[in-house]
Design a protein around this motif. Structure first.
Motif, PDB file in Angstrom:
ATOM      1  N   VAL A 173       1.904  19.372  -9.313  1.00  0.00           N
ATOM      2  CA  VAL A 173       1.417  19.560 -10.678  1.00  0.00           C
ATOM      3  C   VAL A 173       1.324  21.065 -10.922  1.00  0.00           C
ATOM      4  N   LEU A 174       2.209  21.577 -11.761  1.00  0.00           N
ATOM      5  CA  LEU A 174       2.306  23.021 -11.994  1.00  0.00           C
ATOM      6  C   LEU A 174       1.451  23.413 -13.188  1.00  0.00           C
ATOM      7  N   LEU A 175       0.561  24.390 -12.999  1.00  0.00           N
ATOM      8  CA  LEU A 175      -0.380  24.803 -14.034  1.00  0.00           C
ATOM      9  C   LEU A 175       0.103  26.012 -14.825  1.00  0.00           C
ATOM     10  N   SER A 176       1.039  26.747 -14.292  1.00  0.00           N
ATOM     11  CA  SER A 176       1.650  27.883 -14.992  1.00  0.00           C
ATOM     12  C   SER A 176       2.939  28.204 -14.265  1.00  0.00           C
ATOM     13  N   GLY A 177       3.680  29.196 -14.785  1.00  0.00           N
ATOM     14  CA  GLY A 177       4.937  29.545 -14.129  1.00  0.00           C
ATOM     15  C   GLY A 177       5.984  29.991 -15.130  1.00  0.00           C
ATOM     16  N   ARG A 178       7.228  29.777 -14.790  1.00  0.00           N
ATOM     17  CA  ARG A 178       8.342  30.259 -15.595  1.00  0.00           C
ATOM     18  C   ARG A 178       8.414  29.523 -16.939  1.00  0.00           C
ATOM     19  N   ALA A 179       9.110  30.164 -17.900  1.00  0.00           N
ATOM     20  CA  ALA A 179       9.297  29.540 -19.206  1.00  0.00           C
ATOM     21  C   ALA A 179      10.423  28.519 -19.188  1.00  0.00           C
ATOM     22  N   ALA A 180      11.415  28.732 -18.336  1.00  0.00           N
ATOM     23  CA  ALA A 180      12.550  27.809 -18.273  1.00  0.00           C
ATOM     24  C   ALA A 180      12.093  26.435 -17.811  1.00  0.00           C
ATOM     25  N   PRO A 181      12.669  25.371 -18.370  1.00  0.00           N
ATOM     26  CA  PRO A 181      12.259  24.013 -17.993  1.00  0.00           C
ATOM     27  C   PRO A 181      12.466  23.742 -16.507  1.00  0.00           C
ATOM     28  N   TRP A 182      11.575  22.950 -15.944  1.00  0.00           N
ATOM     29  CA  TRP A 182      11.684  22.547 -14.553  1.00  0.00           C
ATOM     30  C   TRP A 182      12.469  21.246 -14.457  1.00  0.00           C
ATOM     31  N   PRO A 183      13.154  21.029 -13.344  1.00  0.00           N
ATOM     32  CA  PRO A 183      13.807  19.733 -13.133  1.00  0.00           C
ATOM     33  C   PRO A 183      12.762  18.655 -12.887  1.00  0.00           C
ATOM     34  N   LEU A 184      13.175  17.411 -12.928  1.00  0.00           N
ATOM     35  CA  LEU A 184      12.258  16.305 -12.698  1.00  0.00           C
ATOM     36  C   LEU A 184      11.806  16.246 -11.246  1.00  0.00           C
ATOM     37  N   GLU A 185      12.625  16.746 -10.328  1.00  0.00           N
ATOM     38  CA  GLU A 185      12.246  16.728  -8.920  1.00  0.00           C
ATOM     39  C   GLU A 185      12.785  17.958  -8.202  1.00  0.00           C
ATOM     40  N   GLY A 186      12.132  18.294  -7.076  1.00  0.00           N
ATOM     41  CA  GLY A 186      12.596  19.333  -6.191  1.00  0.00           C
ATOM     42  C   GLY A 186      12.937  18.725  -4.845  1.00  0.00           C
ATOM     43  N   ARG A 200       0.855  -1.188   0.000  1.00  0.00           N
ATOM     44  CA  ARG A 200       0.000   0.000   0.000  1.00  0.00           C
ATOM     45  C   ARG A 200       0.889   1.234   0.000  1.00  0.00           C
ATOM     46  N   ARG A 201       0.655   2.141  -0.939  1.00  0.00           N
ATOM     47  CA  ARG A 201       1.439   3.373  -1.029  1.00  0.00           C
ATOM     48  C   ARG A 201       0.510   4.553  -1.316  1.00  0.00           C
ATOM     49  N   LEU A 202       0.998   5.764  -1.018  1.00  0.00           N
ATOM     50  CA  LEU A 202       0.204   6.973  -1.218  1.00  0.00           C
ATOM     51  C   LEU A 202       0.913   7.917  -2.186  1.00  0.00           C
ATOM     52  N   VAL A 203       0.109   8.664  -2.939  1.00  0.00           N
ATOM     53  CA  VAL A 203       0.612   9.750  -3.780  1.00  0.00           C
ATOM     54  C   VAL A 203      -0.070  11.036  -3.337  1.00  0.00           C
ATOM     55  N   GLN A 204       0.704  11.979  -2.842  1.00  0.00           N
ATOM     56  CA  GLN A 204       0.193  13.290  -2.435  1.00  0.00           C
ATOM     57  C   GLN A 204       0.278  14.222  -3.634  1.00  0.00           C
ATOM     58  N   LEU A 205      -0.858  14.772  -4.061  1.00  0.00           N
ATOM     59  CA  LEU A 205      -0.927  15.648  -5.236  1.00  0.00           C
ATOM     60  C   LEU A 205      -1.197  17.082  -4.820  1.00  0.00           C
ATOM     61  N   GLU A 206      -0.417  17.999  -5.369  1.00  0.00           N
ATOM     62  CA  GLU A 206      -0.670  19.423  -5.152  1.00  0.00           C
ATOM     63  C   GLU A 206      -0.798  20.103  -6.510  1.00  0.00           C
ATOM     64  N   PHE A 207      -1.966  20.691  -6.794  1.00  0.00           N
ATOM     65  CA  PHE A 207      -2.170  21.461  -8.012  1.00  0.00           C
ATOM     66  C   PHE A 207      -1.804  22.907  -7.718  1.00  0.00           C
ATOM     67  N   ILE A 208      -0.792  23.421  -8.394  1.00  0.00           N
ATOM     68  CA  ILE A 208      -0.225  24.731  -8.060  1.00  0.00           C
ATOM     69  C   ILE A 208      -0.321  25.650  -9.268  1.00  0.00           C
ATOM     70  N   VAL A 209      -0.993  26.798  -9.106  1.00  0.00           N
ATOM     71  CA  VAL A 209      -1.193  27.734 -10.203  1.00  0.00           C
ATOM     72  C   VAL A 209       0.078  28.493 -10.518  1.00  0.00           C
ATOM     73  N   ALA A 210       0.689  29.086  -9.518  1.00  0.00           N
ATOM     74  CA  ALA A 210       1.857  29.942  -9.730  1.00  0.00           C
ATOM     75  C   ALA A 210       2.939  29.569  -8.720  1.00  0.00           C
ATOM     76  N   PRO A 211       3.798  28.627  -9.047  1.00  0.00           N
ATOM     77  CA  PRO A 211       4.848  28.221  -8.110  1.00  0.00           C
ATOM     78  C   PRO A 211       5.786  29.372  -7.799  1.00  0.00           C
ATOM     79  N   GLU A 212       6.078  29.540  -6.532  1.00  0.00           N
ATOM     80  CA  GLU A 212       6.954  30.615  -6.091  1.00  0.00           C
ATOM     81  C   GLU A 212       8.239  30.034  -5.525  1.00  0.00           C
TER      82      GLU A 212
END
Length: 316
Positions: free
Chosen positions: A109-122, A58-70
């Motif tokens: 899950v980022l819905l908008s933000g910077r033009a530069a590519p994001w890394p695979l993880e933070g 049994r495992r969990l996935v925590q999802l965050e929908f983020i409009v404008a990542p800061e």
């Protein structure tokens, strides 16, 4: 994030298996369900938590929908993950040990933000920077607005198609293609209508400078009149605008979410399926509550008190 948050959580609730498969998790998923975390009692909100079962695990996935990542994205993800684990410990039955809380994978899950590519993880590091060991939290980054329409369409099911108005290469032609694909993948009129309505909501974000509002409406009216006729919410969206249109859908989704949370918690506490009378009592009670009141009841009452509260005279 208001309407975006509510609309996405509503659709995600219906499409949990597609969401999990689209994330390409390295876990043999056999069953998917949603977990209620009771975090509203702590005046915090985690968007959704998926429970995955497979291979006897049994495992969990925590999802965050983020409009404008800061700049504080990593700190926020760490905070949410800590609150999630604490809430799971609080809800776990005494004496079950470490196995009461399954491992958690966090996804932004980022819905908008910077033009530069994001890394695979933070990551959010809590120990000293010079230490060879890493202590803290790592989380996955899913910038859907930087995906192409083809990448989103390649994922299973219909859930990921709602993000196509945000895609880096979205166009009038691709919007038509997506509407046609939703018609092909989702045979139920009302469910298709909900997907179109969420697309309209997300189109407001316009991360690349174009909202695609008119194109979505034109293509739906041209290609899928049946879904408009089947959905009061979608008709409201088209006739009165997004704010008024999703109001009824948001309210229905919120009430349904409270009812499902109460029903799920009670069934787990009783360790059996609810009777028809108990389900009716839960539905009646859910229609009178807001999120904080429902969460506070689950958080504070033991099993017998919760059952009595749900079924009592004032639940009618």
């Amino acid at each position: 994030m208001g309407q975006y948050d509510i609309a996405l959580r509503h659709i995600a609730l219906r499409c949990g298996d597609e969401l999990a498969r689209g994330l390409r998790l390295s876990f043999p998923v056999e069953a998917v369900s949603w977990v209620e975390t009771q975090l509203t009692a702590l005046e915090r909100r985690i968007d959704r938590v998926l429970e995955l079962r497979g291979g006897g695990q049994r495992r969990l996935v925590q999802l965050e929908f983020i409009v404008a990542p800061e700049s504080d994205l990593a700190r926020r993800m760490f905070e949410y993950a800590v609150l999630l684990v604490l809430s799971l410990w609080t809800a776990a039955e005494p004496g079950r040990g470490d196995g009461a809380v399954p491992p958690v994978e966090s996804v932004a899950v980022l819905l908008s933000g910077r033009a530069a590519p994001w890394p695979l993880e933070g990551q959010f590091r809590t120990n000293w920077p010079e230490s060879e060991r890493f202590c803290g939290q790592r989380f996955r980054i899913e910038p859907v607005y930087q995906r192409t329409v083809a990448e989103l369409m390649a994922r299973p099911g219909v859930f990921w198609l709602v993000f196509t108005p945000l895609a880096v290469d979205a166009s009038e032609g691709s919007i038509r293609q997506v509407v046609e694909e939703i018609r092909r993948r989702e045979p139920r009129d009302e469910q298709r209508a909900e997907l179109y309505a969420v697309m309209q909501v997300l189109a407001e974000l316009a991360p690349w400078g174009h909202t695609w509002h008119k194109e979505i409406r034109m293509r739906v009216e041209e290609l899928d009149q049946q879904s408009i006729l089947a959905s009061e919410t979608l008709r409201e969206v088209f006739e009165q605008g997004i704010e008024q249109g999703i109001e009824k859908g948001i309210e229905k989704g919120r009430r349904r979410g409270i009812e499902e949370m109460l029903r799920g918690v009670l069934a787990r506490r009783l360790r059996r399926e609810l009777s028809a009378a108990e389900q009716a009592a839960v539905a009646n009670r859910a229609s009178t509550l807001d999120d904080p009141l429902a969460a506070a009841a689950v958080f504070e009452l033991d099993t017998e008190a919760l059952l009595a509260w749900l079924s009592g005279p004032d639940a009618e």
